[in-house]
Structures are given as C-alpha cells and as structure tokens.
Write a protein that holds these residues in place. Structure first.
Motif, PDB file in Angstrom:
ATOM      1  N   THR A 141       0.833  -1.210   0.000  1.00  0.00           N
ATOM      2  CA  THR A 141       0.000   0.000   0.000  1.00  0.00           C
ATOM      3  C   THR A 141       0.863   1.255   0.000  1.00  0.00           C
ATOM      4  O   THR A 141       0.625   2.190  -0.784  1.00  0.00           O
ATOM      5  CB  THR A 141      -0.926  -0.001   1.231  1.00  0.00           C
ATOM      6  OG1 THR A 141      -1.662  -1.224   1.274  1.00  0.00           O
ATOM      7  CG2 THR A 141      -1.902   1.158   1.173  1.00  0.00           C
ATOM      8  N   LEU A 142       1.880   1.276   0.849  1.00  0.00           N
ATOM      9  CA  LEU A 142       2.776   2.433   0.884  1.00  0.00           C
ATOM     10  C   LEU A 142       3.593   2.538  -0.396  1.00  0.00           C
ATOM     11  O   LEU A 142       3.915   3.639  -0.848  1.00  0.00           O
ATOM     12  CB  LEU A 142       3.701   2.338   2.102  1.00  0.00           C
ATOM     13  CG  LEU A 142       3.042   2.531   3.466  1.00  0.00           C
ATOM     14  CD1 LEU A 142       4.065   2.331   4.580  1.00  0.00           C
ATOM     15  CD2 LEU A 142       2.414   3.917   3.582  1.00  0.00           C
ATOM     16  N   GLY A 143       3.926   1.393  -0.983  1.00  0.00           N
ATOM     17  CA  GLY A 143       4.665   1.412  -2.236  1.00  0.00           C
ATOM     18  C   GLY A 143       3.872   2.096  -3.339  1.00  0.00           C
ATOM     19  O   GLY A 143       4.406   2.914  -4.098  1.00  0.00           O
ATOM     20  N   VAL A 144       2.575   1.758  -3.452  1.00  0.00           N
ATOM     21  CA  VAL A 144       1.717   2.406  -4.443  1.00  0.00           C
ATOM     22  C   VAL A 144       1.628   3.901  -4.165  1.00  0.00           C
ATOM     23  O   VAL A 144       1.706   4.741  -5.078  1.00  0.00           O
ATOM     24  CB  VAL A 144       0.316   1.771  -4.433  1.00  0.00           C
ATOM     25  CG1 VAL A 144      -0.657   2.593  -5.278  1.00  0.00           C
ATOM     26  CG2 VAL A 144       0.379   0.344  -4.951  1.00  0.00           C
ATOM     27  N   LEU A 145       1.481   4.262  -2.899  1.00  0.00           N
ATOM     28  CA  LEU A 145       1.382   5.677  -2.524  1.00  0.00           C
ATOM     29  C   LEU A 145       2.654   6.431  -2.916  1.00  0.00           C
ATOM     30  O   LEU A 145       2.589   7.544  -3.455  1.00  0.00           O
ATOM     31  CB  LEU A 145       1.109   5.782  -1.024  1.00  0.00           C
ATOM     32  CG  LEU A 145       0.876   7.185  -0.459  1.00  0.00           C
ATOM     33  CD1 LEU A 145      -0.170   7.134   0.661  1.00  0.00           C
ATOM     34  CD2 LEU A 145       2.170   7.775   0.112  1.00  0.00           C
ATOM     35  N   ILE A 146       3.801   5.843  -2.657  1.00  0.00           N
ATOM     36  CA  ILE A 146       5.068   6.509  -2.970  1.00  0.00           C
ATOM     37  C   ILE A 146       5.253   6.654  -4.477  1.00  0.00           C
ATOM     38  O   ILE A 146       5.681   7.711  -4.967  1.00  0.00           O
ATOM     39  CB  ILE A 146       6.239   5.729  -2.344  1.00  0.00           C
ATOM     40  CG1 ILE A 146       6.179   5.834  -0.814  1.00  0.00           C
ATOM     41  CG2 ILE A 146       7.579   6.256  -2.857  1.00  0.00           C
ATOM     42  CD1 ILE A 146       7.155   4.906  -0.106  1.00  0.00           C
ATOM     43  N   VAL A 147       4.929   5.611  -5.230  1.00  0.00           N
ATOM     44  CA  VAL A 147       5.084   5.664  -6.688  1.00  0.00           C
ATOM     45  C   VAL A 147       4.216   6.773  -7.286  1.00  0.00           C
ATOM     46  O   VAL A 147       4.683   7.570  -8.122  1.00  0.00           O
ATOM     47  CB  VAL A 147       4.743   4.303  -7.326  1.00  0.00           C
ATOM     48  CG1 VAL A 147       4.616   4.429  -8.841  1.00  0.00           C
ATOM     49  CG2 VAL A 147       5.812   3.277  -6.976  1.00  0.00           C
ATOM     50  N   THR A 148       2.952   6.844  -6.888  1.00  0.00           N
ATOM     51  CA  THR A 148       2.076   7.876  -7.447  1.00  0.00           C
ATOM     52  C   THR A 148       2.479   9.272  -6.969  1.00  0.00           C
ATOM     53  O   THR A 148       2.277  10.252  -7.691  1.00  0.00           O
ATOM     54  CB  THR A 148       0.608   7.598  -7.083  1.00  0.00           C
ATOM     55  OG1 THR A 148       0.468   7.467  -5.655  1.00  0.00           O
ATOM     56  CG2 THR A 148       0.121   6.328  -7.752  1.00  0.00           C
ATOM     57  N   SER A 149       3.060   9.356  -5.778  1.00  0.00           N
ATOM     58  CA  SER A 149       3.574  10.653  -5.306  1.00  0.00           C
ATOM     59  C   SER A 149       4.700  11.139  -6.211  1.00  0.00           C
ATOM     60  O   SER A 149       4.742  12.320  -6.594  1.00  0.00           O
ATOM     61  CB  SER A 149       4.082  10.525  -3.867  1.00  0.00           C
ATOM     62  OG  SER A 149       3.044  10.220  -2.970  1.00  0.00           O
ATOM     63  N   VAL A 150       5.604  10.233  -6.561  1.00  0.00           N
ATOM     64  CA  VAL A 150       6.719  10.591  -7.440  1.00  0.00           C
ATOM     65  C   VAL A 150       6.212  10.976  -8.823  1.00  0.00           C
ATOM     66  O   VAL A 150       6.686  11.951  -9.436  1.00  0.00           O
ATOM     67  CB  VAL A 150       7.725   9.424  -7.522  1.00  0.00           C
ATOM     68  CG1 VAL A 150       8.805   9.715  -8.563  1.00  0.00           C
ATOM     69  CG2 VAL A 150       8.366   9.165  -6.161  1.00  0.00           C
ATOM     70  N   VAL A 151       5.229  10.227  -9.330  1.00  0.00           N
ATOM     71  CA  VAL A 151       4.656  10.543 -10.644  1.00  0.00           C
ATOM     72  C   VAL A 151       4.048  11.942 -10.643  1.00  0.00           C
ATOM     73  O   VAL A 151       4.270  12.742 -11.568  1.00  0.00           O
ATOM     74  CB  VAL A 151       3.597   9.490 -11.034  1.00  0.00           C
ATOM     75  CG1 VAL A 151       2.813   9.949 -12.265  1.00  0.00           C
ATOM     76  CG2 VAL A 151       4.258   8.149 -11.308  1.00  0.00           C
ATOM     77  N   ALA A 152       3.265  12.259  -9.611  1.00  0.00           N
ATOM     78  CA  ALA A 152       2.645  13.582  -9.532  1.00  0.00           C
ATOM     79  C   ALA A 152       3.706  14.667  -9.408  1.00  0.00           C
ATOM     80  O   ALA A 152       3.595  15.739 -10.021  1.00  0.00           O
ATOM     81  CB  ALA A 152       1.693  13.635  -8.340  1.00  0.00           C
ATOM     82  N   TRP A 153       4.734  14.404  -8.615  1.00  0.00           N
ATOM     83  CA  TRP A 153       5.816  15.371  -8.419  1.00  0.00           C
ATOM     84  C   TRP A 153       6.480  15.706  -9.758  1.00  0.00           C
ATOM     85  O   TRP A 153       6.754  16.872 -10.061  1.00  0.00           O
ATOM     86  CB  TRP A 153       6.829  14.805  -7.434  1.00  0.00           C
ATOM     87  CG  TRP A 153       7.943  15.736  -7.035  1.00  0.00           C
ATOM     88  CD1 TRP A 153       8.704  16.529  -7.854  1.00  0.00           C
ATOM     89  CD2 TRP A 153       8.421  15.979  -5.718  1.00  0.00           C
ATOM     90  NE1 TRP A 153       9.621  17.230  -7.140  1.00  0.00           N
ATOM     91  CE2 TRP A 153       9.480  16.918  -5.812  1.00  0.00           C
ATOM     92  CE3 TRP A 153       8.073  15.479  -4.466  1.00  0.00           C
ATOM     93  CZ2 TRP A 153      10.186  17.367  -4.696  1.00  0.00           C
ATOM     94  CZ3 TRP A 153       8.789  15.930  -3.355  1.00  0.00           C
ATOM     95  CH2 TRP A 153       9.817  16.858  -3.469  1.00  0.00           C
ATOM     96  N   LEU A 154       6.742  14.684 -10.555  1.00  0.00           N
ATOM     97  CA  LEU A 154       7.460  14.877 -11.811  1.00  0.00           C
ATOM     98  C   LEU A 154       6.556  15.355 -12.945  1.00  0.00           C
ATOM     99  O   LEU A 154       7.013  16.062 -13.861  1.00  0.00           O
ATOM    100  CB  LEU A 154       8.139  13.570 -12.225  1.00  0.00           C
ATOM    101  CG  LEU A 154       9.204  13.029 -11.262  1.00  0.00           C
ATOM    102  CD1 LEU A 154       9.728  11.691 -11.763  1.00  0.00           C
ATOM    103  CD2 LEU A 154      10.337  14.026 -11.072  1.00  0.00           C
ATOM    104  N   ALA A 155       5.279  14.995 -12.899  1.00  0.00           N
ATOM    105  CA  ALA A 155       4.399  15.268 -14.040  1.00  0.00           C
ATOM    106  C   ALA A 155       3.691  16.613 -13.961  1.00  0.00           C
ATOM    107  O   ALA A 155       3.397  17.222 -15.004  1.00  0.00           O
ATOM    108  CB  ALA A 155       3.366  14.155 -14.169  1.00  0.00           C
TER     109      ALA A 155
END
Length: 284
Positions: free
Chosen positions: A72-86
C-alpha cells in the motif's frame, strides 16, 4: 476498545472488558457460543468421530500486515513521485496542479469512506485509495519543495519514519498502554482538533488571510505539534488493533484492513509534519 481509525472501528479485533475477543463478541451476538476462528480445527466430536468444527482458514500474521502495508505504501510513494514529476508547480501552473491534487484527495476520501463501510476489505479499493492519496501528496510535496526547499519534504519524511519507529518501540516496551481511557481521551482530542481545523479553513476561505491563525505563526507551531502527537497516539492504537487481530485469529484478509489503517495514520503524520516544518522555515 475500538480503534480511532474508521476502518478498524467496525471490526472486533480487540478484547472487550468482559474478556472476550471482538470476534467472540460478534459470534456471541449471533447466538454462537464460541469464536470459530479460535476453534481447534483438529478437535474430534467423540459421539460422531467427525471433526467438531470446520477447518479454520488462514489467520492473519504480522508478516501479512507488513507485506500488505509495504504494498500500500509502495503504491502511494510511486504515485507521489509521478505527480511530483508530471505536474508543474511554478506560479503559472500552480493553480491547475492544486486543483488536480485536491480532486485526487477527494477521490481518495470517497474511496476511504467506501472501504470503511464495507463488511470485508477490498485490496483493489485500498490500493486505489493509496494511488489517489499519493497523487495528492506528490502535488503538495512538489509545491513545498519548489517554494521553500526540498529539505522541508525530506525532514517531513524522516520525521514520519522517526515517529513510527519511536511509537513502535514505545508500544513494544509497554511504555504506551492502549486502554479504554486512553482511547476515549485521544478520540475526544482528535474530534476537537479536526473541528478547530475545519473552522480555521472556513474562516480562511470566506475571510481570507490566516483564518483563526491555527495553522500559522506560533499558534500554528503549537497545533502542528498537537497534530503530530495525535498521530502518534493513533499509531499506538493501530498497533494494538494489529496485535489483537493476530492474537485472536483474525482472518488473513484483515491484514489489508490493517495496512489501510496504518497508511491513513502515516499520511496524517506526514501532512502535520510538513505543515509544521513549513512554519518553522518561515512560510506562514
């Protein structure tokens, strides 16, 4: 005792004052004398020579909780990075990015409420919540990094990890004891805190400025610390629920519920620390 987390509050992980596990209480209300999760699946009825109870399904373990929480935290971290970069957060695009982030937060809230009132945990729903929540956190973190410094975000992440580790050690050492009185006090304090933050947000929305001043200046620092302390208390209560779930033989699927609750609490702590470090950095 019931958890502060709404996803735990409808599950009977814990022991009641009468000495029965929450699962026992659920089956006692239904007219069943014993908890089927606690029944020995190998017991033989002497009158029939057949098993006295159906075989017990797989029970939740600490490893199950750890693995589901990591996912669950892994999914949260991945989407956080995507939003940060996109999503750009420069002055020309900040408003649009914030609207997308707030939209993701609202979707995450709806998904959390749906899961909270479901009778069984839904892994897909929980992971979807983590994805949208992560997207929101990515926007907030990127904006903080852009307008202040990346150090504020790093401090909030490290601070969240430190709070988690400290509460876990304190709980395992029994320095923190989660009792009914403890739970009642934390829930009352949390309700007051949320109502004050809501009032502050409404004054900011309609009156402009800092509202009632609960999230800025010296008063903002005090309320930031209170928010972190409340988050730490929620963690202790979540650890209690997980411990009771393992002790009293909750089904393995309940590990997803535990992961969901822990993720929500960690998000709370991170946001409170992020705001606190923003104030300390001079951005009121």
């Amino acid at each position: 005792m019931r958890s502060s987390n709404p996803v735990f509050s409808r599950r009977g992980f814990s022991r009641d004052n009468g000495g029965y596990a929450g699962f026992d209480a659920q089956y006692a209300q239904a007219g069943t004398a014993t908890n089927p999760y606690a029944t020995n699946p190998y017991a033989i009825d002497p009158t029939t020579g057949m098993p006295a109870a159906p075989a017990r399904g797989a029970a939740m373990t600490i490893d199950d909780v750890v693995s589901r929480t990591a996912m669950t935290l892994g999914v949260l971290i991945v989407t956080s990075v995507v939003a940060w970069l996109a999503l750009p957060v420069d002055p020309a695009n900040l408003g649009k990015s914030y609207m997308i982030g707030v939209g993701a937060a609202l979707v995450a809230f709806v998904l959390a409420m749906v899961q909270s009132f479901k009778r069984k945990p839904s892994p897909g729903l929980i992971l979807a919540y983590a994805a949208f929540e992560g997207f929101f956190l990515g926007v907030i973190s990127a904006a903080t990094s852009y307008y202040l410094s990346a150090g504020v975000v790093i401090q909030a992440v490290l601070g969240t990890m430190c709070v988690f580790a400290a509460v876990l050690v304190a709980y395992k050492m029994r320095w923190i004891r989660v009792t009914r009185r403890f739970t009642g006090f934390v829930m009352a304090a949390a309700l007051g805190f949320v109502l004050l933050m809501l009032a502050n947000s409404l004054f900011m929305l309609f009156g402009g400025g800092d509202g009632l001043g609960f999230r800025s200046g010296p008063l903002g620092i005090v309320f930031g610390i209170v928010g972190v302390v409340l988050g730490a208390c929620f963690l202790a209560m979540d650890f209690k629920q997980v411990e009771d779930g393992v002790t009293y033989g909750a089904p393995r699927e309940e590990a997803w519920l535990a992961a969901f609750g822990l993720t929500m609490t960690l998000v709370w702590i991170y946001l409170e620390l992020l705001r606190l470090f923003q104030i300390l950095s001079g951005d009121d």
